[in-house]
Enzyme design. Structure first.
Site, PDB file in Angstrom:
ATOM      1  CB  ALA A  61      -0.887  -0.002   1.236  1.00  0.00           C
ATOM      2  N   GLY A 102       0.693  -5.594   0.076  1.00  0.00           N
ATOM      3  CA  GLY A 102      -0.226  -5.573  -1.059  1.00  0.00           C
ATOM      4  C   GLY A 102       0.460  -5.962  -2.358  1.00  0.00           C
ATOM      5  CD  GLU A 105      -2.783  -8.824   0.693  1.00  0.00           C
ATOM      6  OE1 GLU A 105      -2.725  -7.584   0.669  1.00  0.00           O
ATOM      7  OE2 GLU A 105      -3.549  -9.467   1.422  1.00  0.00           O
ATOM      8  CD  GLU A 125       0.335  -6.690   4.893  1.00  0.00           C
ATOM      9  OE1 GLU A 125       1.150  -7.585   5.213  1.00  0.00           O
ATOM     10  OE2 GLU A 125       0.086  -6.394   3.716  1.00  0.00           O
TER      11      GLU A 125
END
Ligand code: NAD
Length: 699
Positions: A61, A102, A105, A125
Site C-alpha cells: 500500500a 499488497g 497480494e 502488516e
C-alpha cells in the site's frame, strides 16, 4: 505516477510506476485496471506481464494514502484482484527487489509468478498491528504450505525468493529468472498463452491443508499470544491462516476482511501506525531538504575508548567504515580495543557473527595517541569524560589540528553544546551526537543542534545516522536534551511515590505491567545510582527551589550504587542480576516517611502509572514549547527507541492523546492537591494546558 503500458510483440507489459517503492496508490491501481481492460479487448495481445519500475516490484500500500479516501477508492486492491481472476488471458507477476504486503497480494492473485533471485518477499502488516487484508492469509498458505505461510504472516518477516522457490511442491513461483527479468517474463508469458489447454490457474482453487490442523493451530495461537502479549494481531493472524484450511476460499476471504477491520480499530494498531509514521517523520527537519548541501564523510575518528567511545566505534565498523580511535594513554587504548574484541567475540560464540566478518571489522580499526594522525578526518566524535573542562580542552585541540570543514561532534549527555562550540573558531561545524548505552545496540541517536550548527552539518549527520542504522531525532540544547530531561521528571515523580508509601518494587511492577521493559528503580540500579546522584547534586544546587526526594541520594551515601555495588534500591546476589526487594531499603523508607511527617498510604497501579507517564508528558510539552523538539512525534520516537516506552502505546505524547489531554490535565490538577506530592510539579505546561482547554491533541 501510475502504471505504464507498452507491448513487447504480443505480450502487454504493465509497469508499476510510483517511486520510491511502487506503492499501490489509487492512480497505480487505476492504471493497472485500465491496462487490463485494454488487453482484454485487443485481440493481438495474448498475455500480460505486471512488473515494477525501478529496482523493485512493490512494497505494498502507498503509506501516503493511509487514512485517506484514496486508500480505499475503487478500484481498490480487492476489486483489482477480482478483475485479474476474471481475465481470459494469463496475467504474470514478475517480481524483483521487494515484493511485500499488497505487492505480494497482487502477485498471489495473478495466474503466474516469476521472480528474480534475491527478492525480499513478505507480508509485514502484522508489524502495524493488522494483517494482510486482500487475501494474503488465504492465498499464501495455498502457495507455500500452511506452516511456512503462517510463520511469514505472524512474524511479518520477509524471505528471499530463492528460499521460497526451494520449498518442495510450492506454487508461489513458477520460475526464477536470472538476468533480464522482463525478457524472461515475456518469454514465460508467451509460453503460457501458447500451451494453454485448460482454465488459467488460480491459487483460490488450490487446497490448503495440514495433517494435524487442530493441534497445530492451537499450538501456534498459544505461541503467538505468549510472544506478543500486548498485541492482538499475531494471534488473529493465526485465526486467519486457520480459516484457509477450515473454510472455503471465499469464506476465508470474508473472515480475513472482518479481522482486518477489527484490528484496524484497535488502540495497538493505531499506536503502531503512529510509530511507523513518527519514525519516518523524525528524519525530516523543517529547514533541511534534498537541496541542502552535504559534506563528504569518508574518514571517521572517535576520541575516547571508554564505554561509549568503544560502542560508537562498533557502529562504524559494523557499517564497514574505517575508524581511528584516539586516547591519552596506550593502556586506555588497549583496554578499549580489548572491550570491542570481547563484544564481537561474544557474538561469534553465539553464532551471530562469522569469524571472518569479525576479523574484517577489526581490520578497519586504527588507534593513535597523536592528534596529527586524525587531522584529515571528515568527522570526529568526542566521547571523553563528562567534564566541561576536559571537553573544552579536546575541542580547542581539535580546532587547532583538524582540516577545514571537518565535523566536530560531542557525545555529551548533559553539557552545553553551545559552550563547547564556542571554544572553537568554527562553531558552525560543532554538533551533538548523543548515543545511548550500549551504543552499538541502542537505536536512538539524539542529534543536538547548537545555536551555530550549520544546516549542512546537521543534514550530513542525519544522513550518516541512516548508514549506521540509527534512528536520529533532532534536539535543541538544554540540560539533558529531550530524553534525559524528561527522564529526570519521571524519576523525580517515582521517588515521590516511594516517599508517599509505595515500595520500589510496587512502582516498577506497575509500570512494567503498563509495558515498560523495566521500571525506574531497576533501571537506576542497572545504570548506577551514582550517575543520577552526581547529576542531581549539580542540578539541584543550581535550582534549590525545586523539590526532589533525597531517597536516592541517601542510598548512595550508604554506598548502594546499584548492581555494580551489589545493592541499590534492591539487593543483588553475587553473579545474578535479579532485583531482590531489600529489607534495608524498606526500613529506610519507613524512617524517611516518619522524619518527613508523611502518613504512608496505599497507592493503586493506575495512579502510579499515570503519575509517571504524565510526568513525561508534561516535560515533553515543555520541550516542544521551548522548541527543543520540533514535533510531538519526535518526543515519542525518543522514548520508544531510547527508553523502552511500550510500542503498543505509541509513545508518551501519543498515549496522552489517546487518553485525551483534557483528562490528563484534570488528573494532574488532582495530584497537585495531594499534600505529599509537589503542587509545582503538576503545574501543566502552558502548551499542554492550552491544547487541553481547546480540546486538541499533540498530533
Ligand atoms: N555511559 C553512558 O551511559 C553514556 C551515555 C550517553 C553519553 N555518555 C557520554 O559519553 C561520554 C563518555 O562516557 P563514558 O561512559 O564512555 O566514559 P568512560 O569513562 O567509560 O570513557 C571515557 C574515556 O575517555 C578517555 N579520555 C579522557 N580524557 C581524554 C582526553 N583528553 N583525550 C582522549 N581520551 C580521553 C578516558 O581514558 C576513557 O577511556 C561522556 O560525555 C558521557 O556523558 C555516556
Amino acid at each position: 505516477m501510475g502504471a505504464l503500458f507498452h507491448t513487447r510483440g504480443d505480450v502487454a507489459v504493465i509497469t508499476l510506476d510510483n517511486p520510491p517503492v511502487n506503492g499501490l496508490a489509487c492512480d497505480v491501481r487505476r492504471g493497472i485496471s485500465e491496462a487490463l481492460d485494454r488487453v482484454e479487448t485487443d485481440a493481438s495481445l495474448i498475455a500480460v506481464v505486471i512488473i515494477g519500475g525501478g529496482k523493485l516490484f512493490s512494497a505494498g500500500a502507498d503509506i501516503r494514502e493511509f487514512g485517506r479516501p484514496e486508500a480505499v477508492a475503487e478500484p481498490n486492491l480487492f476489486s483489482l484482484l477480482m478483475q485479474i481472476e476474471m481475465m481470459s488471458k494469463p496475467v504474470i507477476a514478475a517480481v524483483n527487489g521487494v515484493c511485500m504486503g499488497g505487492g505480494l497480494e497482487l502477485a498471489l492473485g495473478s495466474h503466474y509468478r516469476v521472480a528474480a533471485p534475491g527478492t525480499d518477499v513478505g507480508l509485514p502488516e502484522v508489524k502495524l498491528g493488522i494483517l494482510p487484508g486482500c487475501g494474503g492469509t488465504q492465498r499464501l498458505p495455498r502457495a507455500i504450505g500452511v506452516e511456512p505461510a503462517l510463520n511469514m504472516v505472524v512474524t511479518g518477516e520477509s524471505i528471499k525468493s530463492e528460499v521460497l522457490a526451494a520449498i518442495p511442491g510450492q506454487k508461489l513461483f513458477d520460475q526464477l529468472i536470472e538476468g533480464d527479468l522482463l525478457a524472461g517474463a515475456c518469454d514465460f508469458a508467451r509460453a503460457c498463452a501458447e500451451s494453454r489447454s485448460t482454465d488459467l490457474p488460480l491459487l483460490r482453487h488450490v487446497k490448503a491443508s495440514h495433517p494435524n490442523a487442530e493441534a497445530y493451530f492451537q499450538f501456534a495461537r498459544n505461541t503467538a499470544k505468549g510472544a506478543s502479549r500486548n498485541f492482538p494481531a499475531p494471534a488473529k493472524c493465526v485465526d486467519a491462516v486457520e480459516a484457509s484450511v477450515k473454510r472455503t476460499f471465499d469464506e476465508g476471504l470474508a473472515f480475513e476482511r472482518h479481522i482486518f477491520r477489527e484490528l484496524l480499530g484497535t488502540p495497538e494498531s493505531k499506536a503502531l501506525r503512529h510509530v511507523f509514521f513518527a519514525e519516518r517523520a523524525a528524519a525530516k527537519v523543517a529547514d533541511i531538504d534534498a537541496a541542502t548541501a552535504r559534506r563528504t564523510l569518508d574518514k571517521v575518528s572517535v576520541i575516547g575508548a571508554g564505554t561509549m567511545g568503544g560502542g560508537i566505534t562498533m557502529n562504524f565498523l559494523d557499517a564497514g567504515r574505517p575508524v581511528t580511535i584516539l586516547e591519552t594513554t596506550q593502556e586506555a587504548l588497549d583496554r578499549g580495543v580489548a572491550t570491542i574484541r570481547k563484544n564481537y567475540e561474544a557474538l561469534v560464540r553465539k553464532g551471530k557473527l562469522a569469524a571472518d566478518k569479525y576479523e574484517r571489522k577489526m581490520s578497519l580499526l586504527r588507534t593513535t595517541l597523536d592528534y596529527t594522525d586524525i587531522a584529515d578526518a571528515d568527522l570526529v566524535i568526542e566521547a571523553v569524560y563528562e567534564d566541561l573542562k576536559v571537553k573544552e580542552q579536546v575541542f580547542r585541540t581539535l580546532d587547532g589540528v583538524m582540516k577545514p570543514g571537518a565535523i566536530l561532534a560531542t557525545n555529551t549527555s548533559t553539557l552545553d553544546v553551545n559552550r563547547i562550540a564556542e571554544v572553537t573558531r568554527r562553531p558552525q561545524d560543532v554538533v551533538g551526537m548523543h548515543f545511548f548505552s550500549p551504543a552499538n545496540v541502542m537505536k536512538l541517536l539524539e542529534v543536538v543542534r547548537g545555536k551555530a550548527t550549520s544546516r549542512e552539518v546537521l543534514a550530513t549527520v542525519l544522513d550518516l545516522a541512516k548508514t549506521i542504522r540509527k534512528t536520529a531525532v533532532v534536539s535543541g540544547v538544554c540540560d539533558g536534551f529531550i530524553g534525559n530531561r524528561m527522564l529526570d521528571q519521571y524519576f523525580r515523580q517515582a521517588s515521590f511515590l516511594v516517599e508517599e508509601g509505595c515500595s520500589p518494587e510496587q512502582v516498577d511492577r506497575a509500570i512494567e505491567k503498563f509495558g515498560f521493559a523495566m521500571g525506574p528503580f531497576r533501571v537506576a540500579d542497572l545504570a548506577g545510582n551514582d550517575i543520577g546522584w552526581a547529576i542531581r547534586k549539580r542540578r539541584y544546587i543550581e535550582k534549590p527551589h525545586v523539590r526532589y526526594s533525597r531517597v536516592g541520594d541517601v542510598l548512595c551515601e550508604m554506598g548502594r550504587f546499584g548492581q555494580k555495588s551489589g545493592a541499590g534500591f534492591y539487593d543483588y546476589v553475587e553473579g545474578r542480576r535479579d532485583a531482590v526487594p531489600s529489607p534495608i531499603v524498606k526500613d529506610l523508607l519507613v524512617q524517611f516517611r516518619k522524619d518527613a511527617g508523611i502518613e504512608p498510604r496505599k497507592i493503586g497501579e493506575d495512579e502510579i502509572v499515570h503519575r509517571l507517564v504524565w510526568a513525561l508528558v508534561n516535560e515533553g510539552a515543555r520541550v516542544l514549547e521551548e522548541g527543543i523538539s520540533g514535533k510531538a512525534s519526535d518526543v515519542d520516537v525518543v522514548y520508544l527507541t531510547g527508553y523502552g516506552f511500550p510500542r503498543h502505546r505509541g509513545g508518551p505524547m501519543c498515549y496522552a492523546d489517546t487518553v485525551g489531554l483534557y483528562n490528563v490535565v484534570r488528573s494532574m490538577r488532582q495530584y497537585a492537591r495531594n499534600p505529599n506530592d509537589d503542587a509545582a510539579f503538576w503545574e501543566p505546561a502552558p502548551l499542554l494546558a492550552r491544547l487541553a482547554a481547546e480540546g486538541k491533541s499533540f498530533s
